[in-house]
Design an enzyme around this catalytic site. Structure first.
Site: not given
Ligand code: AMP
Ligand code: ZN
Length: 112
Positions: A4, A7, A30, A46, A85, A91, A98, A100
């Site tokens: 993950c 994680c 992000d 997790h 989400n 989405g 998490h 946002h």
């Molecule tokens: P979600 O679509 O709600 O699962 O959002 C996942 C978010 O994680 C997206 O906005 C991605 O831009 C962000 N994301 C993916 N990989 C990374 C990373 N390595 N560092 C920071 N954010 C990330």
């Molecule tokens: Zn995790």
């Protein structure tokens, strides 16, 4: 060894751009920001989706840190949006819960 992504951030194996950390939570920028301020707030433990969040104490910690980080980032007075989400219709792309936190510009409503 967990696969993950978030994680790995919580354990320090991958180092994101951290803006807040305590024993239970991590908040970082992000990688693909959708607003001038776009922070992700995660529990260190997790939890795959909001559907799986059973720990009310942890839920409270997650929600309570939002305004503190918004104030730290200077977006509290003008306002901001929080988004969680959940699963495919919501989405969700990363299956570690998490929040946002988006701010720094006027955000449109409703979401697409
Ligand atoms: P979600 O679509 O709600 O699962 O959002 C996942 C978010 O994680 C997206 O906005 C991605 O831009 C962000 N994301 C993916 N990989 C990374 C990373 N390595 N560092 C920071 N954010 C990330
Ligand atoms: Zn995790």
């Amino acid at each position: 060894m967990t696969e993950c992504l978030f994680c790995k951030m919580a354990s320090g194996e991958i180092k994101p751009d951290v803006v807040f950390e305590n024993e239970y939570l991590l908040a970082f920028r992000d990688i693909n920001p959708r607003a001038p301020v776009h922070i992700l707030i995660i529990p260190k433990q997790h939890v795959a989706t909001l559907n799986d969040l059973e720990d009310a104490t942890l839920a409270g910690k997650l929600l309570q840190i939002v305004p503190a980080i918004a104030k730290q980032q200077g977006i509290a007075p003008d306002g901001y949006r929080t988004v969680i989400n959940c699963n495919s219709n919501g989405g969700q792309e990363v299956y570690h819960l998490h929040i946002h936190l988006l701010g720094g510009r006027k955000l449109s409503w409703p979401p697409g």
